[in-house]
Write a protein that holds these residues in place. Structure first.
Motif, mmCIF file in Angstrom:
data_model
loop_
_atom_site.group_PDB
_atom_site.id
_atom_site.type_symbol
_atom_site.label_atom_id
_atom_site.label_comp_id
_atom_site.label_asym_id
_atom_site.label_seq_id
_atom_site.Cartn_x
_atom_site.Cartn_y
_atom_site.Cartn_z
ATOM 1 N N PHE A 78 0.850 -1.183 0.000
ATOM 2 C CA PHE A 78 0.000 0.000 0.000
ATOM 3 C C PHE A 78 0.885 1.232 0.000
ATOM 4 O O PHE A 78 1.774 1.351 0.834
ATOM 5 C CB PHE A 78 -0.899 0.019 1.243
ATOM 6 N N THR A 79 0.618 2.139 -0.929
ATOM 7 C CA THR A 79 1.404 3.354 -1.053
ATOM 8 C C THR A 79 0.458 4.506 -1.354
ATOM 9 O O THR A 79 -0.477 4.343 -2.134
ATOM 10 C CB THR A 79 2.426 3.229 -2.206
ATOM 11 N N PRO A 80 0.673 5.675 -0.762
ATOM 12 C CA PRO A 80 -0.153 6.827 -1.107
ATOM 13 C C PRO A 80 0.037 7.205 -2.577
ATOM 14 O O PRO A 80 1.143 7.142 -3.103
ATOM 15 C CB PRO A 80 0.358 7.942 -0.199
ATOM 16 N N LEU A 81 -1.046 7.576 -3.227
ATOM 17 C CA LEU A 81 -0.993 7.996 -4.625
ATOM 18 C C LEU A 81 -0.457 9.415 -4.707
ATOM 19 O O LEU A 81 -0.899 10.293 -3.977
ATOM 20 C CB LEU A 81 -2.387 7.933 -5.249
ATOM 21 N N VAL A 82 0.500 9.627 -5.595
ATOM 22 C CA VAL A 82 1.093 10.942 -5.783
ATOM 23 C C VAL A 82 0.419 11.590 -6.983
ATOM 24 O O VAL A 82 0.407 11.025 -8.075
ATOM 25 C CB VAL A 82 2.615 10.835 -6.013
ATOM 26 N N ILE A 83 -0.143 12.775 -6.763
ATOM 27 C CA ILE A 83 -0.813 13.523 -7.822
ATOM 28 C C ILE A 83 -0.019 14.790 -8.063
ATOM 29 O O ILE A 83 0.241 15.546 -7.136
ATOM 30 C CB ILE A 83 -2.259 13.905 -7.425
ATOM 31 N N GLY A 84 0.327 15.057 -9.299
ATOM 32 C CA GLY A 84 1.036 16.288 -9.632
ATOM 33 C C GLY A 84 0.092 17.478 -9.674
ATOM 34 O O GLY A 84 -1.119 17.329 -9.825
ATOM 35 N N GLU A 85 0.637 18.667 -9.551
ATOM 36 C CA GLU A 85 -0.176 19.884 -9.579
ATOM 37 C C GLU A 85 -0.921 20.049 -10.898
ATOM 38 O O GLU A 85 -2.032 20.517 -10.935
ATOM 39 C CB GLU A 85 0.700 21.113 -9.328
ATOM 40 N N SER A 86 -0.305 19.659 -12.012
ATOM 41 C CA SER A 86 -0.968 19.829 -13.308
ATOM 42 C C SER A 86 -2.218 18.967 -13.404
ATOM 43 O O SER A 86 -3.186 19.341 -14.058
ATOM 44 C CB SER A 86 -0.008 19.479 -14.444
ATOM 45 N N ASN A 87 -2.221 17.802 -12.749
ATOM 46 C CA ASN A 87 -3.381 16.921 -12.801
ATOM 47 C C ASN A 87 -4.514 17.409 -11.902
ATOM 48 O O ASN A 87 -5.654 17.047 -12.113
ATOM 49 C CB ASN A 87 -2.991 15.502 -12.408
ATOM 50 N N ARG A 88 -4.213 18.212 -10.909
ATOM 51 C CA ARG A 88 -5.270 18.694 -10.019
ATOM 52 C C ARG A 88 -6.175 19.700 -10.718
ATOM 53 O O ARG A 88 -7.300 19.908 -10.309
ATOM 54 C CB ARG A 88 -4.660 19.346 -8.784
ATOM 55 N N ARG A 89 -5.688 20.315 -11.765
ATOM 56 C CA ARG A 89 -6.490 21.323 -12.457
ATOM 57 C C ARG A 89 -7.563 20.702 -13.351
ATOM 58 O O ARG A 89 -8.490 21.365 -13.745
ATOM 59 C CB ARG A 89 -5.576 22.212 -13.291
ATOM 60 N N HIS A 90 -7.409 19.451 -13.711
ATOM 61 C CA HIS A 90 -8.329 18.793 -14.639
ATOM 62 C C HIS A 90 -9.217 17.806 -13.898
ATOM 63 O O HIS A 90 -9.233 16.627 -14.205
ATOM 64 C CB HIS A 90 -7.540 18.084 -15.737
ATOM 65 N N TRP A 91 -9.967 18.291 -12.946
ATOM 66 C CA TRP A 91 -10.770 17.402 -12.127
ATOM 67 C C TRP A 91 -12.245 17.418 -12.501
ATOM 68 O O TRP A 91 -13.112 17.334 -11.658
ATOM 69 C CB TRP A 91 -10.576 17.753 -10.646
#
Length: 188
Positions: A78-91
């Motif tokens: 189990f590992t926390p999912l890493v989300i980049g800043e660029s992907n947070r804008r396309h939600w």
């Protein structure tokens, strides 16, 4: 604030699983159908979503998730999912963004923990990353009532938000463990 958030993310990443590299895992094949059975042991990504975006857990909550990972070693890592800043804008489609990130990082399954501090509840969804299909869901309500911000909106104080999500996590983690044990039983 950002250094503290970075430190919490680093602590969560280092505490949840043994070091593994994306290149070590096999690529995830994209399918159209969600399988009925789990391929275990597997690589699980955990995405903790609060107020519509991923958030790092506080120190106490991180230790609870680490304990779960230690108890579930036969199921996988189990590992926390890493989300980049660029992907947070396309939600516009948040679940698809999370699943695509998990697939790109070569995780077999994604556990999305959507927390609602104002209601004191959480929705847990287990996704198959190859098909983006839902394999299991759990809804959890913590004892007592939820917490709101000063004017009844979002909680902006990070320490207060950590206390609210810790209470939710204490109720959620046993349900996630039951869901994973159910997956293990279905596999046998």
């Amino acid at each position: 604030m950002k250094p503290m958030l970075f430190a919490c993310c680093a602590a969560l990443l280092s505490a949840c699983a043994a070091p593994s590299f994306v290149g070590d895992a096999a690529p995830i094949t994209i399918t159209t159908e969600t399988p009925e059975h789990f391929d275990l042991p597997a690589r699980f990504a955990v995405a903790r979503v609060v107020y519509g975006s991923t958030h790092a857990a506080g120190a106490e909550e991180t230790s609870l998730w680490t304990d779960l990972a230690d108890r579930a070693t036969e199921i996988g890592s189990f590992t926390p999912l890493v989300i980049g800043e660029s992907n947070r804008r396309h939600w516009s489609k948040p679940n698809l963004v999370l699943v695509e990130n998990a697939r790109a990082q070569r995780y077999d399954y994604l556990i999305k923990v959507q927390m609602y501090p104002s209601e004191g509840s959480a929705e847990v969804t287990l996704f198959h990353t190859g098909s983006a299909g839902v394999m299991a869901t759990v809804q959890v309500a913590s004892p007592g009532r939820g917490q709101r911000g000063f004017w009844g909106g979002r909680i902006k104080n990070p320490a207060r938000l950590d206390r609210a999500t810790l209470k939710i996590a204490k109720s959620t983690i046993p349900k996630v463990e039951d869901m994973l044990n159910g997956a293990l039983l279905r596999q046998r």
